[in-house]
Write a protein that holds these residues in place. Structure first.
Motif, mmCIF file in Angstrom:
data_model
loop_
_atom_site.group_PDB
_atom_site.id
_atom_site.type_symbol
_atom_site.label_atom_id
_atom_site.label_comp_id
_atom_site.label_asym_id
_atom_site.label_seq_id
_atom_site.Cartn_x
_atom_site.Cartn_y
_atom_site.Cartn_z
ATOM 1 N N VAL A 187 34.596 40.492 56.518
ATOM 2 C CA VAL A 187 33.715 40.509 57.689
ATOM 3 C C VAL A 187 34.350 39.659 58.791
ATOM 4 O O VAL A 187 34.324 38.438 58.742
ATOM 5 C CB VAL A 187 32.320 39.939 57.311
ATOM 6 N N PRO A 188 34.941 40.325 59.795
ATOM 7 C CA PRO A 188 35.701 39.589 60.815
ATOM 8 C C PRO A 188 34.852 38.578 61.587
ATOM 9 O O PRO A 188 35.364 37.541 61.994
ATOM 10 C CB PRO A 188 36.206 40.689 61.750
ATOM 11 N N GLY A 255 24.438 33.220 53.404
ATOM 12 C CA GLY A 255 25.638 34.019 53.225
ATOM 13 C C GLY A 255 25.378 35.304 52.463
ATOM 14 O O GLY A 255 24.336 35.474 51.820
ATOM 15 N N VAL A 256 26.363 36.199 52.555
ATOM 16 C CA VAL A 256 26.290 37.464 51.812
ATOM 17 C C VAL A 256 27.593 37.604 51.015
ATOM 18 O O VAL A 256 28.669 37.263 51.508
ATOM 19 C CB VAL A 256 25.995 38.666 52.755
ATOM 20 N N THR A 257 27.467 38.035 49.771
ATOM 21 C CA THR A 257 28.646 38.133 48.914
ATOM 22 C C THR A 257 28.710 39.507 48.258
ATOM 23 O O THR A 257 27.721 40.228 48.193
ATOM 24 C CB THR A 257 28.608 37.110 47.761
ATOM 25 N N VAL A 343 25.994 43.369 45.489
ATOM 26 C CA VAL A 343 25.948 42.752 46.805
ATOM 27 C C VAL A 343 24.743 41.812 46.798
ATOM 28 O O VAL A 343 23.679 42.158 46.269
ATOM 29 C CB VAL A 343 25.900 43.825 47.929
ATOM 30 N N SER A 344 24.932 40.607 47.334
ATOM 31 C CA SER A 344 23.865 39.599 47.244
ATOM 32 C C SER A 344 23.714 38.837 48.551
ATOM 33 O O SER A 344 24.680 38.650 49.290
ATOM 34 C CB SER A 344 24.189 38.557 46.169
ATOM 35 N N ALA A 393 27.869 47.806 53.073
ATOM 36 C CA ALA A 393 26.645 47.035 52.804
ATOM 37 C C ALA A 393 26.796 45.590 53.279
ATOM 38 O O ALA A 393 25.915 45.068 53.980
ATOM 39 C CB ALA A 393 26.338 47.077 51.311
ATOM 40 N N VAL A 394 27.908 44.958 52.937
ATOM 41 C CA VAL A 394 28.094 43.546 53.300
ATOM 42 C C VAL A 394 28.061 43.385 54.821
ATOM 43 O O VAL A 394 27.361 42.528 55.358
ATOM 44 C CB VAL A 394 29.426 42.998 52.723
ATOM 45 N N GLN A 395 28.793 44.261 55.519
ATOM 46 C CA GLN A 395 28.830 44.153 56.978
ATOM 47 C C GLN A 395 27.450 44.404 57.594
ATOM 48 O O GLN A 395 27.002 43.671 58.479
ATOM 49 C CB GLN A 395 29.874 45.145 57.540
#
Ligand code: ADP
Ligand code: ASP
Ligand code: MG
Length: 410
Positions: A187-188, A255-257, A343-344, A393-395
Motif C-alpha cells: 500500500v503506497p 492497521g490492516v494486514t 485479511v485483518s 481488499a487491503v488497499q
C-alpha cells in the motif's frame, strides 16, 4: 554504570559488506554516545531461505535437529563478519553464538521457545568495555544442542536479551523506517505510526505484518520492554511499541494486514461427543502447531464439521497428525485448501466503536469479495478470502478507514 542498549539488525541490514560497515558505524556511534551496546544480528539477506533450499535438495522433511544445525550457521556468519568490521575500526568487540549469549530454550527444534536467558558472559564482556554481538534466532537446549526460534526469531532474541539485561530500549533496525498502517510494499500511501501499543502490535504481527515476530512482541509486553522499530538506512525516528496509553484508544483502526501463509483444514463429519475437539487440538498443540480460526458447525445427527486454519509451514506435520487421529475418532473426510488468505484490521478503538466490522464487510462486498470465515476479538477482525483478492481488499480497506491520513484525536 552506563545504560545498556540492545540493537537488532535484520537480514537486509547486513546483506553485504557495505551494509555491514554501515551497521558497524552505527553501533560504534551508539557506544560513543555513552551506552553499552549489545547487537543482535540476523543471517545476511536471503541466507536462511538458501539454507532451507539446500536442505530440501536432500530431503523433503529433514530431521529438525539437523535443520537447526544448518540454519543457525547463517547467523554465525553475520556475527563474525560484523565483529570484524567493528574491530577494523579499532573498537573492542566480541561475537557470541546464542549459546554463548545464554539463550536457553526448550527442545522444540525449528520453533524452540526461550526458557531463560543467562547473560553472564554478555555482562562480563560489556564490563570489559566491549561491544557484544549476539547471533539472533538461535539458542541451546539442556542437551547442549543448537535450536532455532522460528522465522523472524532474531527479534525475539533481541527482546529477550533486552529484558534480561534490563536494557533501556530494544531497537529493531530493518529496511523500513517503522510500523506502518499496512505493508508499505503493498500500500503506497500507508502511513508510519509514531507509536503503537504492545497489544495492537501483537495482533498486527500475528496477523501477517512480518515486521516483528509475534513472540518478540509478546515477550516485550510481558517484560515491559519498549521496542523502537526503525530504519538501518537513516536516522529518522521510527515507531515506539510500548505499553497501552489513552491516546491510542482513540484510533479506531491502526492497521490492516494480510496473511498469505494460510491453509484451511476441514474435518467433515466429526463425531459430536465430549473430548473430540480436545483430542484433535491437543495433538496439534503438543507438536507446537498454532491453530488459528476454529469454526464448528452443527449438523443434523450426531456429527459436526470442524474447520480451522494453520500456517503453511505446519501443513506436512498437521496432515500427518490428523491422519493419525482420523481413524481413531472416526472422522469421515479431511479436506485441505491453500487457496485462501486472511485479511485483518487491528485497532484498540474498535472496542468502543460498534460497526467497524460491518464497515469492513461492506468494503469487501463492494469489491465483490466473498468472505469464507470470520473471526473477531476485541481489537481485531479477520476474514478469510480468496488469495488473489487480497491486494484489492487491503488497499480498499485502507482507503475506507482513511488510514493514510493523519489521525484526528477525538
Ligand atoms: P528484517 O530482515 O529486518 O527482519 P523483515 O523482512 O522481517 O525485515 O520485516 C520488514 C518488512 O516487513 C518490511 O520490508 C515490510 O515490507 C514488511 N511489513 C509488513 N507489514 C508491515 C507494516 N505494517 N509496517 C512496516 N513493515 C511491514
Ligand atoms: N534468519 C532468520 C530468518 O530468516 C531469523 C531472522 O531473520 O530473524 O527467519
Ligand atoms: Mg524479520
Amino acid at each position: 554504570m552506563l545504560n545498556i542498549v540492545v540493537q537488532k539488525y535484520g537480514g537486509s541490514s547486513v546483506a553485504d559488506v557495505q551494509k555491514l560497515k554501515t551497521v558497524a558505524q552505527r553501533i560504534i556511534r551508539t557506544k560513543n554516545a555513552g551506552h553499552r551496546v549489545v547487537a543482535v544480528v540476523s543471517a545476511q539477506g536471503d541466507t536462511t531461505d538458501e539454507l532451507l533450499a539446500k536442505a530440501k535438495e536432500i530431503s523433503q522433511s529433514p530431521p529438525k535437529r539437523e535443520l537447526d544445525m544448518l540454519l543457525s550457521t547463517g547467523e554465525q556468519i553475520s556475527i563474525a563478519l560484523l565483529a570484524m568490521a567493528i574491530a577494523e575500526e579499532g573498537e573492542p568487540v566480541i561475537s557470541l553464538t546464542g549459546a554463548q549469549g545464554g539463550i536457553c530454550t526448550d527442545s522444540l527444534y525449528t520453533k524452540a521457545k526461550i526458557l531463560r536467558v543467562d547473560p553472564v558472559r554478555v555482562r562480563k564482556e560489556l564490563d570489559e568495555g566491549k561491544i557484544v554481538i549476539v547471533a539472533g534466532f538461535q539458542g541451546i537446549n539442556d542437551m547442549g544442542d543448537i535450536t532455532t526460534l522460528g522465522r523472524g526469531g532474531s527479534d525475539t532474541t533481541a527482546v529477550a536479551l533486552a529484558a534480561a539485561l534490563e536494557a533501556d530500549v530494544c531497537e529493531i533496525y530493518t529496511d523500513v523506517d517503522g510500523v506502518y498502517t499496512a505493508d508499505p510494499r503493498l500500500v503506497p500511501d500507508a502511513r508510519k505510526l509514531d507509536e503503537i501499543s504492545h497489544g495492537e502490535m501483537l495482533e498486527l504481527a500475528s496477523l501477517g505484518a512480518v515486521i516483528l515476530q509475534p513472540r518478540a512482541v509478546e515477550l516485550a509486553a510481558a517484560w515491559g520492554v519498549n521496542i523502537h522499530v526503525r530504519s538501518s538506512f537513516s536516522d529518522a525516528t521510527g515507531t515506539l511499541v510500548k505499553g497501552d496509553d489513552q491516546m491510542e484508544k482513540q484510533r479506531v483502526v491502526s492497521g490492516v494486514t494480510r496473511d498469505m501463509n494460510v491453509v484451511k483444514v476441514m474435518l467433515v463429519d466429526v463425531p459430536d461427543r465430549p473430548g473430540v475437539a480436545h483430542e484433535i487440538f491437543s495433538t496439534l498443540a503438543a507438536e507446537g502447531i498454532n491453530v488459528d480460526m476454529i469454526v464448528q458447525t452443527t449438523k443434523q445427527g450426531p456429527v459436526t464439521d470442524l474447520l480451522f486454519t494453520i500456517s503453511q509451514d505446519d501443513y506436512d506435520l498437521t496432515k500427518k497428525l490428523i491422519d493419525g487421529v482420523r481413524q481413531k475418532l472416526g472422522i469421515s473426510n479431511v479436506l485441505y485448501s491453500d487457496r485462501l488468505a486472511k485479511v485483518s484490521i487491528v485497532g484498540a478503538g474498535m472496542m468502543s466503536n460498534p460497526g467497524v466490522a460491518a464497515t469492513m464487510f461492506g468494503v469487501l462486498a463492494e469489491n465483490g469479495i466473498n468472505i469464507e470465515v470470520i473471526s473477531t476479538s476485541e481489537i481485531k477482525v479477520s476474514c478469510l478470502i480468496e488469495k488473489d483478492k487480497v491486494e484489492t481488499a487491503v488497499q480498499a480497506i485502507h482507503d475506507r478507514f482513511k488510514l493514510g491520513e493523519e489521525v484526528s484525536i477525538a
